[in-house]
Scaffold this motif. Structure first.
Motif, PDB file in Angstrom:
ATOM      1  N   PHE A  12      54.709  61.107  -4.249  1.00 29.11           N
ATOM      2  CA  PHE A  12      53.655  60.489  -5.056  1.00 29.11           C
ATOM      3  C   PHE A  12      52.713  61.502  -5.691  1.00 29.11           C
ATOM      4  O   PHE A  12      52.108  61.207  -6.718  1.00 29.11           O
ATOM      5  N   ILE A  13      52.554  62.686  -5.106  1.00 25.77           N
ATOM      6  CA  ILE A  13      51.578  63.637  -5.656  1.00 25.77           C
ATOM      7  C   ILE A  13      52.203  64.791  -6.428  1.00 25.77           C
ATOM      8  O   ILE A  13      51.478  65.601  -7.003  1.00 25.77           O
ATOM      9  N   THR A  14      53.525  64.883  -6.460  1.00 23.93           N
ATOM     10  CA  THR A  14      54.192  65.966  -7.190  1.00 23.93           C
ATOM     11  C   THR A  14      54.210  65.655  -8.688  1.00 23.93           C
ATOM     12  O   THR A  14      54.640  64.573  -9.090  1.00 23.93           O
ATOM     13  N   PRO A  15      53.738  66.579  -9.522  1.00 21.21           N
ATOM     14  CA  PRO A  15      53.780  66.341 -10.980  1.00 21.21           C
ATOM     15  C   PRO A  15      55.227  66.313 -11.481  1.00 21.21           C
ATOM     16  O   PRO A  15      56.049  67.130 -11.086  1.00 21.21           O
ATOM     17  N   LEU A  16      55.515  65.355 -12.342  1.00 18.50           N
ATOM     18  CA  LEU A  16      56.872  65.207 -12.865  1.00 18.50           C
ATOM     19  C   LEU A  16      56.886  65.522 -14.352  1.00 18.50           C
ATOM     20  O   LEU A  16      56.060  65.016 -15.109  1.00 18.50           O
ATOM     21  N   PRO A  17      57.828  66.358 -14.810  1.00 15.31           N
ATOM     22  CA  PRO A  17      57.887  66.707 -16.230  1.00 15.31           C
ATOM     23  C   PRO A  17      58.199  65.511 -17.129  1.00 15.31           C
ATOM     24  O   PRO A  17      57.750  65.449 -18.266  1.00 15.31           O
ATOM     25  N   MET A  18      58.959  64.535 -16.637  1.00 11.41           N
ATOM     26  CA  MET A  18      59.302  63.381 -17.471  1.00 11.41           C
ATOM     27  C   MET A  18      58.112  62.444 -17.671  1.00 11.41           C
ATOM     28  O   MET A  18      58.160  61.572 -18.538  1.00 11.41           O
ATOM     29  N   LEU A  19      57.047  62.619 -16.903  1.00 11.06           N
ATOM     30  CA  LEU A  19      55.828  61.817 -17.066  1.00 11.06           C
ATOM     31  C   LEU A  19      54.702  62.665 -17.645  1.00 11.06           C
ATOM     32  O   LEU A  19      53.529  62.414 -17.373  1.00 11.06           O
ATOM     33  N   ASP A  20      55.030  63.665 -18.429  1.00 12.97           N
ATOM     34  CA  ASP A  20      54.056  64.590 -19.026  1.00 12.97           C
ATOM     35  C   ASP A  20      53.233  65.299 -17.958  1.00 12.97           C
ATOM     36  O   ASP A  20      52.014  65.404 -18.054  1.00 12.97           O
ATOM     37  N   ASN A  21      53.908  65.781 -16.930  1.00  9.51           N
ATOM     38  CA  ASN A  21      53.315  66.501 -15.797  1.00  9.51           C
ATOM     39  C   ASN A  21      52.233  65.697 -15.075  1.00  9.51           C
ATOM     40  O   ASN A  21      51.285  66.239 -14.533  1.00  9.51           O
ATOM     41  N   MET A  22      52.387  64.389 -15.089  1.00 11.64           N
ATOM     42  CA  MET A  22      51.525  63.516 -14.284  1.00 11.64           C
ATOM     43  C   MET A  22      52.254  63.202 -12.989  1.00 11.64           C
ATOM     44  O   MET A  22      53.478  63.142 -12.953  1.00 11.64           O
ATOM     45  N   SER A  23      51.495  63.030 -11.922  1.00 11.22           N
ATOM     46  CA  SER A  23      52.136  62.596 -10.690  1.00 11.22           C
ATOM     47  C   SER A  23      52.419  61.103 -10.782  1.00 11.22           C
ATOM     48  O   SER A  23      51.877  60.394 -11.630  1.00 11.22           O
ATOM     49  N   LEU A  24      53.277  60.629  -9.920  1.00 16.26           N
ATOM     50  CA  LEU A  24      53.626  59.215  -9.917  1.00 16.26           C
ATOM     51  C   LEU A  24      52.401  58.364  -9.604  1.00 16.26           C
ATOM     52  O   LEU A  24      52.214  57.291 -10.185  1.00 16.26           O
ATOM     53  N   LEU A  25      51.543  58.845  -8.744  1.00 16.99           N
ATOM     54  CA  LEU A  25      50.319  58.123  -8.408  1.00 16.99           C
ATOM     55  C   LEU A  25      49.391  58.027  -9.621  1.00 16.99           C
ATOM     56  O   LEU A  25      48.841  56.955  -9.900  1.00 16.99           O
ATOM     57  N   ASP A  26      49.226  59.127 -10.358  1.00 16.02           N
ATOM     58  CA  ASP A  26      48.409  59.097 -11.575  1.00 16.02           C
ATOM     59  C   ASP A  26      48.990  58.135 -12.619  1.00 16.02           C
ATOM     60  O   ASP A  26      48.253  57.435 -13.307  1.00 16.02           O
ATOM     61  N   TYR A  27      50.313  58.119 -12.724  1.00 13.39           N
ATOM     62  CA  TYR A  27      50.976  57.238 -13.676  1.00 13.39           C
ATOM     63  C   TYR A  27      50.743  55.771 -13.323  1.00 13.39           C
ATOM     64  O   TYR A  27      50.474  54.945 -14.198  1.00 13.39           O
ATOM     65  N   ILE A  28      50.834  55.442 -12.054  1.00 10.82           N
ATOM     66  CA  ILE A  28      50.609  54.063 -11.614  1.00 10.82           C
ATOM     67  C   ILE A  28      49.158  53.654 -11.856  1.00 10.82           C
ATOM     68  O   ILE A  28      48.883  52.545 -12.328  1.00 10.82           O
ATOM     69  N   VAL A  29      48.215  54.553 -11.546  1.00  6.63           N
ATOM     70  CA  VAL A  29      46.797  54.250 -11.765  1.00  6.63           C
ATOM     71  C   VAL A  29      46.520  54.054 -13.253  1.00  6.63           C
ATOM     72  O   VAL A  29      45.781  53.136 -13.647  1.00  6.63           O
ATOM     73  N   ALA A  30      47.099  54.883 -14.113  1.00  6.44           N
ATOM     74  CA  ALA A  30      46.912  54.738 -15.562  1.00  6.44           C
ATOM     75  C   ALA A  30      47.485  53.411 -16.054  1.00  6.44           C
ATOM     76  O   ALA A  30      46.882  52.752 -16.915  1.00  6.44           O
ATOM     77  N   ALA A  31      48.620  52.996 -15.511  1.00 12.22           N
ATOM     78  CA  ALA A  31      49.214  51.719 -15.912  1.00 12.22           C
ATOM     79  C   ALA A  31      48.326  50.556 -15.497  1.00 12.22           C
ATOM     80  O   ALA A  31      48.132  49.602 -16.258  1.00 12.22           O
ATOM     81  N   PHE A  32      47.763  50.627 -14.293  1.00 11.42           N
ATOM     82  CA  PHE A  32      46.847  49.574 -13.849  1.00 11.42           C
ATOM     83  C   PHE A  32      45.598  49.528 -14.720  1.00 11.42           C
ATOM     84  O   PHE A  32      45.111  48.444 -15.071  1.00 11.42           O
ATOM     85  N   LYS A  33      45.069  50.683 -15.073  1.00 16.68           N
ATOM     86  CA  LYS A  33      43.873  50.721 -15.937  1.00 16.68           C
ATOM     87  C   LYS A  33      44.167  50.117 -17.306  1.00 16.68           C
ATOM     88  O   LYS A  33      43.356  49.360 -17.846  1.00 16.68           O
ATOM     89  N   ALA A  34      45.315  50.447 -17.886  1.00 24.27           N
ATOM     90  CA  ALA A  34      45.668  49.919 -19.193  1.00 24.27           C
ATOM     91  C   ALA A  34      45.848  48.405 -19.141  1.00 24.27           C
ATOM     92  O   ALA A  34      45.356  47.677 -20.021  1.00 24.27           O
ATOM     93  N   ASN A  35      46.527  47.934 -18.118  1.00 24.81           N
ATOM     94  CA  ASN A  35      46.735  46.488 -18.001  1.00 24.81           C
ATOM     95  C   ASN A  35      45.427  45.756 -17.728  1.00 24.81           C
ATOM     96  O   ASN A  35      45.204  44.661 -18.247  1.00 24.81           O
TER      97      ASN A  35
END
Length: 78
Positions: free
Chosen positions: A43-66
């Motif tokens: 969950f905390i490792t940055p992923l290149p396919m998510l623009d170097n965002m971690s999976l946790l950051d990506y999930i939080v951003a999706a919740f904020k947008a929704n």
């Protein structure tokens, strides 16, 4: 009345499956710690396919947008 010797003999006549198993403690704790640490690292490792965002950051951003879309839609007049 049953004597101790008779109790011992009666215990020895039981099947081997009914005896208490050998002590096996601590294995589940190691598995739990290992699985939890693997999930935390995932969950905390940055992923290149998510623009170097971690999976946790990506999930939080999706919740904020929704949530912001929901707030916008609920503020519109009926």
């Amino acid at each position: 009345m049953i004597t101790k010797l008779q109790q011992k003999q009666r215990y020895n006549l039981k099947s081997p499956c009914s005896r208490k198993p050998a002590r096996e403690s601590g294995q589940a704790m190691y598995e739990y710690v290992l699985a939890t640490s693997v999930l935390i690292i995932a969950f905390i490792t940055p992923l290149p396919m998510l623009d170097n965002m971690s999976l946790l950051d990506y999930i939080v951003a999706a919740f904020k947008a929704n949530h912001s879309a929901y707030i916008y839609a609920s503020s519109l007049p009926s």
